[in-house]
Enzyme design. Structure first.
Site, short mmCIF file in Angstrom:
data_model
loop_
_atom_site.label_atom_id
_atom_site.label_comp_id
_atom_site.label_asym_id
_atom_site.label_seq_id
_atom_site.Cartn_x
_atom_site.Cartn_y
_atom_site.Cartn_z
N ASP A 24 0.87 -1.17 0.00
CA ASP A 24 0.00 0.00 0.00
C ASP A 24 0.91 1.23 0.00
O ASP A 24 1.71 1.42 0.91
CB ASP A 24 -0.85 -0.03 1.28
CG ASP A 24 -2.17 0.68 1.12
OD1 ASP A 24 -2.19 1.73 0.46
OD2 ASP A 24 -3.16 0.19 1.68
N ASP B 133 -2.92 4.71 -2.36
CA ASP B 133 -3.88 5.38 -1.49
C ASP B 133 -4.31 6.74 -2.06
O ASP B 133 -3.44 7.51 -2.52
CB ASP B 133 -3.18 5.58 -0.13
CG ASP B 133 -4.13 6.04 0.96
OD1 ASP B 133 -5.05 5.28 1.29
OD2 ASP B 133 -3.94 7.17 1.47
N GLU C 158 -6.67 4.07 -5.56
CA GLU C 158 -7.92 4.40 -4.87
C GLU C 158 -8.37 5.76 -5.37
O GLU C 158 -7.64 6.73 -5.23
CB GLU C 158 -7.69 4.44 -3.35
CG GLU C 158 -8.98 4.67 -2.59
CD GLU C 158 -8.78 5.12 -1.16
OE1 GLU C 158 -9.69 4.95 -0.35
OE2 GLU C 158 -7.70 5.67 -0.84
N HIS D 2 -11.07 -2.13 4.28
CA HIS D 2 -10.88 -1.78 5.69
C HIS D 2 -11.55 -0.45 6.05
O HIS D 2 -11.51 -0.05 7.21
CB HIS D 2 -9.38 -1.71 5.98
CG HIS D 2 -8.71 -0.64 5.19
ND1 HIS D 2 -8.45 -0.77 3.84
CD2 HIS D 2 -8.29 0.60 5.53
CE1 HIS D 2 -7.90 0.34 3.39
NE2 HIS D 2 -7.79 1.19 4.39
N ASP D 3 -12.11 0.26 5.07
CA ASP D 3 -12.80 1.53 5.34
C ASP D 3 -14.32 1.38 5.29
O ASP D 3 -15.04 2.34 5.56
CB ASP D 3 -12.42 2.58 4.29
CG ASP D 3 -10.95 2.98 4.36
OD1 ASP D 3 -10.38 2.95 5.46
OD2 ASP D 3 -10.38 3.31 3.30
#
Ligand code: NOJ
Length: 545
Positions: free
Chosen positions: A104, A205, A247, A321-322
């Site tokens: 990430d 990210d 993302e 995870h969000d």
């Protein structure tokens, strides 16, 4: 395997990727926090599931203000997770099982404890000052009224330089200034160093936020965004056979075609969130809940499938995870938990794109409802404080938190029915979901009717039939308010997917179905030829053409 024009083979089109949130996956040293050795100990489980790559959420050195999305050293591992040696071991051990590791990359911002920022804040003429985004102003009077994603102003005053720095997330996550070519070179150097360590790709990210222009209040999709991404790609990824996924909350279909251009000039694909943002009141925040508009969901999926066909590439996901757990969101986490978890999996995995499975999704893990003192997520805690001050009732706030808090997805992985679900022998950093005795990996790997087995079978089918990769998508029953049905068609075969999205029995008038179609997978044992679909029933058929 197919090559793109840059000469790289697109192995990731056939891949299924599994996301690991390291602090919640497996704890090997009993400190209550998951770590790299914990992940290594579970690689056999992942090999058994059948995945091709792991997207590993950040494990670099970090003060953990935002659980690792605030990096203070991009070339070292946080001691909480292990060492660089552990990371190398993970890459090698995964490789033995034909699993690649996707790192990430948090490139929009660093931690305020990063050396660059420590230097940058010392003086305006420090060589690192311009690595960040500064504006003049007077103390107490920020340059404008922009807000940070985790609450409060997006500007923070630094008395030493008598300037404000810009932060789109927490104050401890100052935004990096991509306008500065020296900073960009440092970033490429760091990425190439990770490539030389053998990583298989990167998840980027909030990549659509790197080209911000705060004076014009531009956060995502800034004018120089694609220029920056093309340079980044040219200087790093394109030299290797890597998968990259950006993302991009601001991605439209046209932008996604640029990002995932088949010429390989930018990224392999993006995470876009149009299907994810549907259950919130338009123009408001994610906490402002609205019922899921089912027809809209179909329309959104259908449009992305159609438009990216041969023009780009989709990522397929329900969770990360969000986001809250999908079975608690658009499935049914009570009586029909198993059926609805499988239905959602069958629905998604039949579409075109690279599927992502978020840890525990393959078990049908559910949301939690804790007292506010048990939550750990910075976004949730800030929201609670802000909304209390704004006059919301505690009940209203908790209602939103139960539905949308990021901690829903972050409770520890449920491995077995021993204390703390076998996640740790210490005290878990976040409380384990109390349903772990019923929902856990040990039980499900043994049970041939489990959600786990359904995911395992879907992965196996994807590898077996090329129609999963290249078949053209067509929506069926567009206006049906209960059923989501579609076909995927290539020269030789047709895949037919029919899903009942609700908890009542409905009848299905899909004209495409006939007796030559063979059932590949379903979520009820005794699937007959009848077109009555039981609650959350899902069927996937294959037909020779
Ligand atoms: C997106 C990440 O997925 C999220 O967890 C994080 O808080 C923000 N970006 C900021 O890095």
């Amino acid at each position: 395997m197919e090559m793109n024009r840059a000469g790289n083979c697109q192995w990731w089109k056939n891949a299924v990727i599994y996301e690991i949130y390291p602090r919640s996956f497996a704890d090997s040293n009993h400190d209550g926090i998951g770590d790299l050795q914990g992940i290594i100990s579970k690689l056999d489980y992942l090999e058994n599931l059948g995945i091709d790559a792991i997207w590993l959420c950040p494990v670099c050195k970090s003060p953990q203000d935002d659980n690792g999305y605030d990096i203070s050293d991009y070339q070292d591992i946080d001691p909480m997770f292990g060492t660089l040696k552990d990371m190398e071991e993970l890459i090698q051990e995964a490789e033995k099982r034909h699993i690649k590791i996707i790192m990430d990359l948090v490139l929009n911002h660093s931690s305020d404890e990063h050396y660059w920022f420590q230097e940058a804040r010392k003086s305006r003429d420090n060589p690192y000052h311009d690595y960040y985004v500064w504006r003049d102003g007077a103390e107490g009077i920020p340059p404008n009224d922009m807000r940070a994603a985790f609450g409060g102003s997006a500007w923070e005053w630094v008395p030493e330089v008598k300037q404000y720095y810009f932060h789109q997330f927490s104050v401890k996550q100052p935004d990096l200034n991509w306008e500065n070519p020296r900073l960009r070179q440092e970033i490429y150097h760091m990425i190439n160093w990770w490539i030389s360590k053998g990583v298989g790709g990167f998840r980027l990210d909030v990549i659509d936020q790197i080209a911000k222009e705060p004076d014009k209040k531009i956060t995502n999709n800034g004018p120089r965004l694609h220029e920056f991404i093309r340079e980044l790609s040219r200087e790093t990824f394109r030299k290797a056979d890597l998968v990259t996924v950006g993302e991009a909350w601001g991605a439209t279909i046209d932008l996604a075609k640029l990002y995932s251009n088949p010429d390989g000039s930018e990224l392999s694909m993006v995470f876009q969130f149009e299907h994810i943002c549907l259950d919130q009141i338009e123009g408001k925040e994610k906490w402002d809940l609205a019922p899921l508009p089912f027809l809209k969901l179909k329309e959104v999926f259908g449009r992305w499938q159609r438009e990216l066909y041969e023009k780009g590439w989709n990522s397929l996901f329900w969770n990360n995870h969000d986001l809250p757990r999908i079975v608690s969101r658009w499935g049914n986490d009570g009586r029909y938990r198993v059926e609805s978890a499988k239905m959602l999996a069958i629905l998604l995995h039949g579409m075109q794109g690279t599927p992502y499975i978020y840890q525990g999704e393959e078990l049908g893990m559910t949301n939690v409802q804790y007292g506010i003192e048990e939550y750990r997520d910075i976004e949730t805690l800030n929201l609670y404080k802000e909304r209390l001050e704004a006059g919301y009732t505690k009940e209203d706030i908790m209602h939103s938190i139960y539905a949308k808090s990021r901690d829903n997805a972050r409770t520890p992985m449920q491995w077995n029915d021993r204390e703390n679900a076998g996640f740790t022998e210490g005290k878990p950093w976040l409380r384990v979901n109390p349903n772990y005795r019923e929902i856990n990996a040990a039980k499900q790997t043994e049970d041939e009717d489990s959600v786990f087995r359904c995911y395992q079978e879907l992965i196996r089918l994807r590898k077996k039939y090329p129609v999963f990769i290249e078949g053209r998508f067509q929506m069926l029953l567009e206006t049906d308010e209960n059923i989501f049905a579609y076909t995927r068609t290539d020269a030789r075969t047709q895949l037919i997917v029919i899903c009942n999205f609700y908890d009542k029995t409905v009848s299905c008038q899909a004209g495409c179905f006939d007796h030559s179609a063979r059932l590949l997978i379903g979520n009820y044992k005794d699937t007959g030829q009848t077109m009555l679909l039981r609650p959350y029933e899902a069927r996937m058929y294959l037909k020779e053409r």
